[in-house]
Write an enzyme that holds these catalytic residues in place. Structure first.
Site, PDB file in Angstrom:
ATOM      1  N   ASP A   1      -3.759   3.492  13.962  1.00  0.00           N
ATOM      2  CA  ASP A   1      -2.919   4.083  12.921  1.00  0.00           C
ATOM      3  C   ASP A   1      -3.450   5.471  12.614  1.00  0.00           C
ATOM      4  OD1 ASP A   1      -5.153   3.724  11.297  1.00  0.00           O
ATOM      5  OD2 ASP A   1      -4.270   2.124  10.101  1.00  0.00           O
TER       6      ASP A   1
ATOM      7  N   ARG B   1       0.848  -1.194   0.000  1.00  0.00           N
ATOM      8  CA  ARG B   1       0.000   0.000   0.000  1.00  0.00           C
ATOM      9  C   ARG B   1       0.884   1.245   0.000  1.00  0.00           C
ATOM     10  NH1 ARG B   1      -4.867   1.484   4.261  1.00  0.00           N
ATOM     11  NH2 ARG B   1      -3.240   1.111   5.828  1.00  0.00           N
TER      12      ARG B   1
END
Length: 559
Positions: free
Chosen positions: A472, A183
């Site tokens: 996150d 990603r």
């Protein structure tokens, strides 16, 4: 250092017509990183520079379009499916067949690309590892460059890791390893350490370009003996099918540049913005030669709703973030539409994150959390998802059991059309129907999570365990945006009767810093970046003008 990297594909402003194209001035401005020369080779940097010169203009146009789209939403107070793409939604088409490595995706583990995580994720028993340069990585120069080194080492079978206490980590045999899906960063983030003619390259093109240049041919060469090989990607923060189109153009360009077949790259798009939720068909259509599926990203999706409808009135006020689950009506509609769309188009539908971190000390906490994870994954599998995410290796068998029970020996359930109930725009936007309340306890939790996460991020940590949850950047975004929304809409907190104000938040921030100082001790507290974290958190939570992403004002504070 600065270096010429060869002929440029277009003229710079001011170059007379007919003159030879100017060679770009390429500046690598980052601090010294061990083995960086293995990644930042002249050829690899030239490849990234080529991507920048070909696509930076269009990226900037699309970032500007985001602002105009947000203005349109603010003026209308609503959102709908695009009338100009109705033919795409009604059309009879499918994406390309998934390669063998991406047929079975019943459990995917996510995490940053530090050396220990690379080994643990690949060894975890999950089918897929999302190697994350985005929300789970604080994009220091050290992190983004060494992450590339670690992935190369993993493919070459030369990666290992030992703790100071002497615990050793090494890879299992290749056949037992997870398939890597990388990603890169979203379109909005720059990589300020690599400049072309004084302009930073896109973080997305830096991450994608270096990984693809170094590994695509190597992965394909191993394909006969290793079915888990291929250049596979997750695309984050996509806000429209036009942004997906840009990625498709990047993929086409990159494959031609290194001489591999069109369609070799496969990408799964995270539907983690409210605007993308209204363009799922269109996003798959733009990427149809390269598409592998869509993913339901819960926290960024909630953040996007708050960001886009932050001033649209009471109907869009989000209650405490921890009270909004995937069974909330508007979230269930989003998940239902994702499964329907993916399976109609022959793509994988991947569920959301189980972010719990098991406790090594409290079996009771684990038992309760594992049961919640099981319930969540049972629901996803029953509703037609082909797989789901976990944040910790101990959760892999829990999620796998849920999908094994539904899939059996089948790699996926793409033949399952999902719920027959049509999904409407009104259902996707029915935030008021979520139930839940706005409380001081929820406000306090948002302050706690936001400050603790940002402080760790400033120290170079992107995936952070907070209160037994793996947090996150997405969870920090929903925390601070929710505070902004509550304050600017005059929300009265149900548990205290007090109004959400900037003064209340500042008191909670001061109280949290005092509690952290007492918890950590004066020396450890002084060694952290708590004051900077609190200042940044207040900036992105309390400023009159809403910051599109907290990472934008935070980036200059990183190394």
């Amino acid at each position: 250092m600065a270096a010429d990297q060869g002929p440029a594909p277009s003229l710079r402003p001011g170059v007379p017509p007919g003159a030879a194209p100017a060679a770009p001035v390429v500046t690598v401005a980052g601090p010294r990183v061990a083995r960086a020369e293995e990644v930042l080779t002249p050829e690899a940097v030239a490849f990234v520079v080529g991507l920048h010169r070909a696509f930076e203009g269009r990226r900037q146009e699309l970032l500007t379009r985001r602002k105009s789209r947000r203005a349109e939403i603010a003026a209308a107070g609503t959102l709908d499916f695009l009338p100009e793409t109705a033919a795409v939604r009604a059309g009879d088409w499918k994406v390309a067949e998934a390669p063998r490595a991406l047929q079975d995706r019943r459990v995917e583990i996510t995490g940053p690309t530090d050396r220990k995580m690379v080994i643990n994720a690949l060894n975890s028993g999950a089918k897929i590892w999302l190697a994350d340069f985005e929300d789970a990585t604080s994009p220091t120069w050290e992190n983004v460059v060494s992450g590339q080194v670690n992935l190369i080492d993993a493919y070459l079978g030369r990666i290992d890791f030992s703790t100071p206490a002497g615990k050793a980590y090494a890879l299992k045999p290749a056949a037992e390893l997870a398939t890597v899906v990388v990603r890169p960063r979203g379109w909005h983030l720059d990589e300020n350490h690599l400049l072309v003619d004084g302009v930073p390259v896109a973080g997305a093109l830096f991450d994608f370009g270096l990984y693809f240049f170094h590994n695509a041919a190597r992965l394909l060469a191993r394909g006969a003996e290793d079915p888990n090989s291929g250049p596979y990607f997750y695309l984050p923060k996509t806000e429209s099918h036009l942004e997906a189109r840009l990625w498709n153009e990047v993929f086409t360009h990159a494959q031609a540049a290194v001489g591999i077949p069109h369609g070799t790259i496969r990408a799964t798009v995270l539907i983690e913005t409210i605007t993308a939720a209204f363009e799922m068909d269109e996003i798959l259509y733009e990427l149809r030669d390269h598409a592998a599926g869509l993913n339901a990203g819960r926290w960024d999706y909630l953040f996007s709703i708050v960001k886009n409808f932050r001033d649209a009135g009471d109907h869009y006020i989000l209650p405490d973030r921890n009270s909004v689950g995937m069974t909330s009506p508007f979230m269930a509609a989003y998940a239902r539409l994702l499964v329907q769309t993916c399976h109609k188009r022959g793509a994988h539908a991947i569920g959301g994150m189980a972010a719990f971190i098991p406790s090594r000390r409290d079996a009771e906490v684990n038992a309760v959390a594992f049961e919640k994870v099981k319930t969540d994954k049972d629901r996803e599998a029953a509703n037609g998802f082909d797989g789901s995410w976990v944040a910790h290796p101990d959760l892999v068998p829990v999620a796998r059991a849920s999908f094994d029970a539904v899939l059996g020996d089948r790699p996926n359930q793409k033949e399952n059309p999902g719920s027959p109930e049509a999904v409407t725009a009104a259902q996707l936007l029915d935030i008021a129907g979520a139930g839940g309340t706005c409380t001081e306890a929820g406000l306090h939790n948002a302050v706690q999570v936001g400050i603790r996460y940002i402080e760790a991020w400033l120290r170079g940590l992107g995936a952070v365990g907070i209160f037994n949850m793996m947090e996150d950047a997405a969870t920090a975004e929903i925390s601070r945006s929710q505070i902004w929304q509550w304050i600017h809409n005059g929300v009265v907190l149900s548990d205290t009767g007090e109004k959400a104000t900037a003064e209340l938040v500042r008191r909670l921030v001061a109280g949290e810093l005092a509690a952290l100082r007492a918890e950590l001790g004066a020396e450890a507290y002084a060694g952290g970046r708590w004051a900077e974290a609190a200042e940044l958190f207040e900036q992105v939570s309390l400023a009159e003008e809403f910051a599109d992403f907290l990472t934008l004002p935070a980036l200059p504070l990183l190394g």
